[in-house]
Scaffold this motif. Structure first.
Motif, PDB file in Angstrom:
ATOM      1  N   LEU A 112       0.820  -1.218   0.000  1.00  0.00           N
ATOM      2  CA  LEU A 112       0.000   0.000   0.000  1.00  0.00           C
ATOM      3  C   LEU A 112       0.854   1.268   0.000  1.00  0.00           C
ATOM      4  O   LEU A 112       0.385   2.334  -0.400  1.00  0.00           O
ATOM      5  N   GLN A 113       2.084   1.152   0.433  1.00  0.00           N
ATOM      6  CA  GLN A 113       2.947   2.333   0.584  1.00  0.00           C
ATOM      7  C   GLN A 113       3.065   3.159  -0.696  1.00  0.00           C
ATOM      8  O   GLN A 113       2.977   4.389  -0.638  1.00  0.00           O
ATOM      9  N   PRO A 114       3.243   2.557  -1.881  1.00  0.00           N
ATOM     10  CA  PRO A 114       3.297   3.382  -3.101  1.00  0.00           C
ATOM     11  C   PRO A 114       2.022   4.197  -3.330  1.00  0.00           C
ATOM     12  O   PRO A 114       2.071   5.275  -3.923  1.00  0.00           O
ATOM     13  N   LEU A 115       0.883   3.705  -2.843  1.00  0.00           N
ATOM     14  CA  LEU A 115      -0.368   4.447  -2.994  1.00  0.00           C
ATOM     15  C   LEU A 115      -0.392   5.656  -2.060  1.00  0.00           C
ATOM     16  O   LEU A 115      -1.030   6.665  -2.366  1.00  0.00           O
ATOM     17  N   ALA A 116       0.301   5.548  -0.946  1.00  0.00           N
ATOM     18  CA  ALA A 116       0.439   6.706  -0.056  1.00  0.00           C
ATOM     19  C   ALA A 116       1.394   7.714  -0.684  1.00  0.00           C
ATOM     20  O   ALA A 116       1.146   8.921  -0.657  1.00  0.00           O
ATOM     21  N   THR A 117       2.460   7.218  -1.285  1.00  0.00           N
ATOM     22  CA  THR A 117       3.428   8.097  -1.944  1.00  0.00           C
ATOM     23  C   THR A 117       2.773   8.838  -3.109  1.00  0.00           C
ATOM     24  O   THR A 117       3.019  10.026  -3.317  1.00  0.00           O
ATOM     25  N   SER A 118       1.893   8.157  -3.841  1.00  0.00           N
ATOM     26  CA  SER A 118       1.224   8.777  -4.995  1.00  0.00           C
ATOM     27  C   SER A 118       0.096   9.711  -4.589  1.00  0.00           C
ATOM     28  O   SER A 118      -0.385  10.480  -5.404  1.00  0.00           O
ATOM     29  N   GLY A 119      -0.363   9.625  -3.328  1.00  0.00           N
ATOM     30  CA  GLY A 119      -1.411  10.512  -2.858  1.00  0.00           C
ATOM     31  C   GLY A 119      -2.801   9.907  -2.837  1.00  0.00           C
ATOM     32  O   GLY A 119      -3.749  10.549  -2.376  1.00  0.00           O
ATOM     33  N   LEU A 120      -2.962   8.676  -3.327  1.00  0.00           N
ATOM     34  CA  LEU A 120      -4.277   8.040  -3.289  1.00  0.00           C
ATOM     35  C   LEU A 120      -4.706   7.778  -1.844  1.00  0.00           C
ATOM     36  O   LEU A 120      -5.858   7.956  -1.480  1.00  0.00           O
ATOM     37  N   ILE A 121      -3.740   7.382  -1.033  1.00  0.00           N
ATOM     38  CA  ILE A 121      -3.961   7.123   0.393  1.00  0.00           C
ATOM     39  C   ILE A 121      -3.224   8.200   1.174  1.00  0.00           C
ATOM     40  O   ILE A 121      -2.085   8.533   0.852  1.00  0.00           O
ATOM     41  N   SER A 122      -3.870   8.735   2.203  1.00  0.00           N
ATOM     42  CA  SER A 122      -3.214   9.790   2.988  1.00  0.00           C
ATOM     43  C   SER A 122      -2.480   9.250   4.208  1.00  0.00           C
ATOM     44  O   SER A 122      -1.532   9.877   4.683  1.00  0.00           O
ATOM     45  N   ARG A 123      -2.900   8.089   4.703  1.00  0.00           N
ATOM     46  CA  ARG A 123      -2.263   7.558   5.909  1.00  0.00           C
ATOM     47  C   ARG A 123      -2.495   6.060   5.961  1.00  0.00           C
ATOM     48  O   ARG A 123      -3.585   5.579   5.652  1.00  0.00           O
TER      49      ARG A 123
END
Length: 147
Positions: A112-123
């Motif tokens: 999931l970390q790349p999705l946080a890096t891309s901004g899809l996930i905030s935390r």
């Protein structure tokens, strides 16, 4: 050696529109990377607000005295600011389990970390079942006594 504790992964999204698409599990192109990760891990998401609302409904159907978090949960879903917050917060279930092994949680969190890096996930948050790491249940509101 395996841990005696089980784990759970949760994440938040930034905006209400993304949250609504995720809640409805709509295959929007913006969410494709998220649903790909979930499929790879046999994971499903559950909106925290929906989980709270289901808890309140079950308590009201079966008797609130059997649901120790009823008052706190009902107050939470009725508070507009908290409702907004929890509508953007999701818990991940793996193989229909609310908690799972550390290795599973670590792998899910890493993917999931790349999705946080891309901004899809905030935390992204990972919780364990160790009582020392978890807050105690809120106390029931005290009864007011009028003088």
């Amino acid at each position: 050696m395996t841990s005696q504790w089980q784990y759970q992964v949760r994440f938040d999204v930034n905006d209400s529109a993304t949250a609504e698409l995720a809640r409805r599990k709509l295959r929007d192109p913006a969410l494709a990377p998220l649903f790909d990760v979930l499929a790879e891990h046999r994971a499903a998401l559950k909106c925290q607000f929906d989980a709270f609302a289901e808890y309140v409904a079950a308590a009201e159907e079966h008797g609130v005295e059997n649901y120790p978090l009823y008052q706190w949960t009902k107050a939470t879903i009725e508070n507009p600011a908290k409702k907004e917050k929890y509508l953007k917060s999701f818990t991940l279930y793996v193989d229909d389990r609310e908690v799972y092994g550390k290795e599973i949680a670590d792998a899910l969190e890493a993917d999931l970390q790349p999705l946080a890096t891309s901004g899809l996930i905030s935390r992204i948050s990972k919780y364990d079942t160790n009582p020392a790491n978890n807050p105690q249940s809120p106390q029931r509101p005290r009864e007011r006594s009028d003088p």
